[in-house]
Write a protein that holds these residues in place. Structure first.
Motif, PDB file in Angstrom:
ATOM      1  N   ALA A  15       0.829  -1.210   0.000  1.00 60.60           N
ATOM      2  CA  ALA A  15       0.000   0.000   0.000  1.00 60.60           C
ATOM      3  C   ALA A  15       0.866   1.264   0.000  1.00 60.60           C
ATOM      4  O   ALA A  15       0.560   2.238  -0.695  1.00 60.60           O
ATOM      5  CB  ALA A  15      -0.933  -0.003   1.205  1.00 60.60           C
ATOM      6  N   GLU A  16       1.955   1.241   0.769  1.00 59.41           N
ATOM      7  CA  GLU A  16       2.857   2.400   0.803  1.00 59.41           C
ATOM      8  C   GLU A  16       3.539   2.601  -0.554  1.00 59.41           C
ATOM      9  O   GLU A  16       3.663   3.733  -1.037  1.00 59.41           O
ATOM     10  CB  GLU A  16       3.915   2.219   1.897  1.00 59.41           C
ATOM     11  N   LYS A  17       3.959   1.495  -1.161  1.00 61.07           N
ATOM     12  CA  LYS A  17       4.589   1.595  -2.476  1.00 61.07           C
ATOM     13  C   LYS A  17       3.618   2.172  -3.508  1.00 61.07           C
ATOM     14  O   LYS A  17       3.977   3.051  -4.294  1.00 61.07           O
ATOM     15  CB  LYS A  17       5.074   0.224  -2.941  1.00 61.07           C
ATOM     16  N   LEU A  18       2.387   1.669  -3.491  1.00 57.84           N
ATOM     17  CA  LEU A  18       1.376   2.181  -4.423  1.00 57.84           C
ATOM     18  C   LEU A  18       1.104   3.664  -4.192  1.00 57.84           C
ATOM     19  O   LEU A  18       0.936   4.432  -5.137  1.00 57.84           O
ATOM     20  CB  LEU A  18       0.069   1.385  -4.292  1.00 57.84           C
ATOM     21  N   GLU A  19       1.063   4.076  -2.946  1.00 57.08           N
ATOM     22  CA  GLU A  19       0.841   5.487  -2.619  1.00 57.08           C
ATOM     23  C   GLU A  19       1.961   6.356  -3.188  1.00 57.08           C
ATOM     24  O   GLU A  19       1.713   7.416  -3.767  1.00 57.08           O
ATOM     25  CB  GLU A  19       0.775   5.670  -1.100  1.00 57.08           C
ATOM     26  N   ILE A  20       3.184   5.899  -3.039  1.00 52.87           N
ATOM     27  CA  ILE A  20       4.335   6.663  -3.526  1.00 52.87           C
ATOM     28  C   ILE A  20       4.323   6.729  -5.055  1.00 52.87           C
ATOM     29  O   ILE A  20       4.495   7.799  -5.639  1.00 52.87           O
ATOM     30  CB  ILE A  20       5.652   6.049  -2.999  1.00 52.87           C
ATOM     31  N   VAL A  21       4.104   5.592  -5.697  1.00 55.06           N
ATOM     32  CA  VAL A  21       4.071   5.560  -7.160  1.00 55.06           C
ATOM     33  C   VAL A  21       2.928   6.424  -7.694  1.00 55.06           C
ATOM     34  O   VAL A  21       3.092   7.164  -8.663  1.00 55.06           O
ATOM     35  CB  VAL A  21       3.953   4.107  -7.670  1.00 55.06           C
ATOM     36  N   SER A  43      15.212   5.619  -8.655  1.00 49.59           N
ATOM     37  CA  SER A  43      15.269   4.289  -9.262  1.00 49.59           C
ATOM     38  C   SER A  43      14.358   3.302  -8.536  1.00 49.59           C
ATOM     39  O   SER A  43      13.798   2.397  -9.160  1.00 49.59           O
ATOM     40  CB  SER A  43      16.701   3.767  -9.306  1.00 49.59           C
ATOM     41  N   GLN A  44      14.194   3.487  -7.230  1.00 49.47           N
ATOM     42  CA  GLN A  44      13.297   2.616  -6.468  1.00 49.47           C
ATOM     43  C   GLN A  44      11.855   2.808  -6.932  1.00 49.47           C
ATOM     44  O   GLN A  44      11.110   1.844  -7.096  1.00 49.47           O
ATOM     45  CB  GLN A  44      13.411   2.914  -4.973  1.00 49.47           C
ATOM     46  N   ILE A  45      11.462   4.058  -7.168  1.00 52.08           N
ATOM     47  CA  ILE A  45      10.095   4.331  -7.644  1.00 52.08           C
ATOM     48  C   ILE A  45       9.906   3.733  -9.036  1.00 52.08           C
ATOM     49  O   ILE A  45       8.867   3.128  -9.324  1.00 52.08           O
ATOM     50  CB  ILE A  45       9.805   5.845  -7.635  1.00 52.08           C
ATOM     51  N   TYR A  46      10.903   3.876  -9.902  1.00 56.12           N
ATOM     52  CA  TYR A  46      10.815   3.275 -11.235  1.00 56.12           C
ATOM     53  C   TYR A  46      10.658   1.760 -11.141  1.00 56.12           C
ATOM     54  O   TYR A  46       9.871   1.155 -11.862  1.00 56.12           O
ATOM     55  CB  TYR A  46      12.055   3.599 -12.074  1.00 56.12           C
ATOM     56  N   GLN A  47      11.410   1.159 -10.230  1.00 52.59           N
ATOM     57  CA  GLN A  47      11.336  -0.298 -10.067  1.00 52.59           C
ATOM     58  C   GLN A  47       9.946  -0.716  -9.574  1.00 52.59           C
ATOM     59  O   GLN A  47       9.367  -1.663 -10.086  1.00 52.59           O
ATOM     60  CB  GLN A  47      12.410  -0.768  -9.093  1.00 52.59           C
ATOM     61  N   TRP A  48       9.420  -0.019  -8.578  1.00 52.75           N
ATOM     62  CA  TRP A  48       8.078  -0.342  -8.075  1.00 52.75           C
ATOM     63  C   TRP A  48       7.035  -0.167  -9.174  1.00 52.75           C
ATOM     64  O   TRP A  48       6.143  -0.991  -9.333  1.00 52.75           O
ATOM     65  CB  TRP A  48       7.726   0.532  -6.877  1.00 52.75           C
ATOM     66  N   LYS A  53       3.102  -2.430 -12.901  1.00 49.83           N
ATOM     67  CA  LYS A  53       2.598  -2.524 -14.279  1.00 49.83           C
ATOM     68  C   LYS A  53       2.581  -3.974 -14.731  1.00 49.83           C
ATOM     69  O   LYS A  53       1.639  -4.427 -15.379  1.00 49.83           O
ATOM     70  CB  LYS A  53       3.471  -1.702 -15.223  1.00 49.83           C
ATOM     71  N   LYS A  54       3.652  -4.706 -14.394  1.00 50.10           N
ATOM     72  CA  LYS A  54       3.757  -6.113 -14.769  1.00 50.10           C
ATOM     73  C   LYS A  54       2.617  -6.935 -14.165  1.00 50.10           C
ATOM     74  O   LYS A  54       2.090  -7.843 -14.801  1.00 50.10           O
ATOM     75  CB  LYS A  54       5.107  -6.652 -14.291  1.00 50.10           C
ATOM     76  N   ARG A  55       2.243  -6.600 -12.951  1.00 40.43           N
ATOM     77  CA  ARG A  55       1.178  -7.332 -12.255  1.00 40.43           C
ATOM     78  C   ARG A  55      -0.218  -6.789 -12.562  1.00 40.43           C
ATOM     79  O   ARG A  55      -1.208  -7.298 -12.060  1.00 40.43           O
ATOM     80  CB  ARG A  55       1.403  -7.260 -10.746  1.00 40.43           C
ATOM     81  N   GLY A  56      -0.273  -5.708 -13.355  1.00 41.21           N
ATOM     82  CA  GLY A  56      -1.578  -5.124 -13.701  1.00 41.21           C
ATOM     83  C   GLY A  56      -2.205  -4.369 -12.549  1.00 41.21           C
ATOM     84  O   GLY A  56      -3.433  -4.247 -12.478  1.00 41.21           O
ATOM     85  N   MET A  57      -1.397  -3.860 -11.634  1.00 47.05           N
ATOM     86  CA  MET A  57      -1.926  -3.190 -10.443  1.00 47.05           C
ATOM     87  C   MET A  57      -1.999  -1.668 -10.591  1.00 47.05           C
ATOM     88  O   MET A  57      -2.506  -1.001  -9.705  1.00 47.05           O
ATOM     89  CB  MET A  57      -1.078  -3.545  -9.226  1.00 47.05           C
ATOM     90  N   LEU A  58      -1.465  -1.125 -11.684  1.00 52.65           N
ATOM     91  CA  LEU A  58      -1.536   0.318 -11.882  1.00 52.65           C
ATOM     92  C   LEU A  58      -2.729   0.644 -12.757  1.00 52.65           C
ATOM     93  O   LEU A  58      -2.994  -0.046 -13.739  1.00 52.65           O
ATOM     94  CB  LEU A  58      -0.264   0.842 -12.560  1.00 52.65           C
TER      95      LEU A  58
END
Length: 112
Positions: A15-21, A43-48, A53-58
Motif C-alpha cells: 500500500a505504501e509503495k502504491l501510494e508513492i508511485v 530508481s526505487q520508484i521506477y522499479q516499483w 505494471k507487470k502485475r496489472g496493479m496500476l
C-alpha cells in the motif's frame, strides 16, 4: 573501539509503495520531488512502477486528448511594409498544462 549498530533496511508495504508511485504527477509534481518527500531513490520508484505494471496493479493512464485549432487568415489587409514579414515563417507556441510547450512554424500543414 566504537561498535556501531547494524543499519536496517526499510520495508515498504504494498500500500505504501502504491501510494508513492501514485503520487508522481499529481498536481504536476515530478518524480524527483516525490522521491525526496518519501526519502526513497528515483530508481526505487521506477522499479516499483515496473513491478506494478507487470502485475496489472496500476490504473491505466488517461488517453491523450487533442483539440482542433483553426487559425483563420488575418482580418486586415497587409500593407507593402508587412508583406515580407507575413511571407516569412513565424513560430507559434502553445503553452500546455503542467508547463509543456508545443512549438511549430507557421508553414506547418495540418494533416487530414
Amino acid at each position: 573501539m566504537e561498535i556501531l549498530d547494524r543499519v536496517r533496511r526499510r520495508r515498504w508495504t504494498r500500500a505504501e509503495k502504491l501510494e508513492i508511485v501514485a503520487a508522481v504527477g499529481v498536481n504536476g509534481e515530478p518524480l524527483s520531488r516525490v522521491a525526496q518527500r518519501y526519502d526513497v531513490t528515483r530508481s526505487q520508484i521506477y522499479q516499483w512502477r515496473h513491478e506494478f505494471k507487470k502485475r496489472g496493479m496500476l490504473p491505466a493512464l488517461p488517453a491523450p486528448t487533442s483539440s482542433q485549432v483553426d487559425i483563420g487568415s488575418p482580418s486586415f489587409k497587409a500593407e507593402p511594409a508587412f508583406e515580407n514579414w507575413l511571407a516569412s515563417p513565424s513560430i507559434v507556441e502553445l503553452c500546455l498544462l503542467q508547463g509543456s510547450r508545443l512549438r511549430f512554424d507557421s508553414s506547418s500543414k495540418a494533416r487530414p
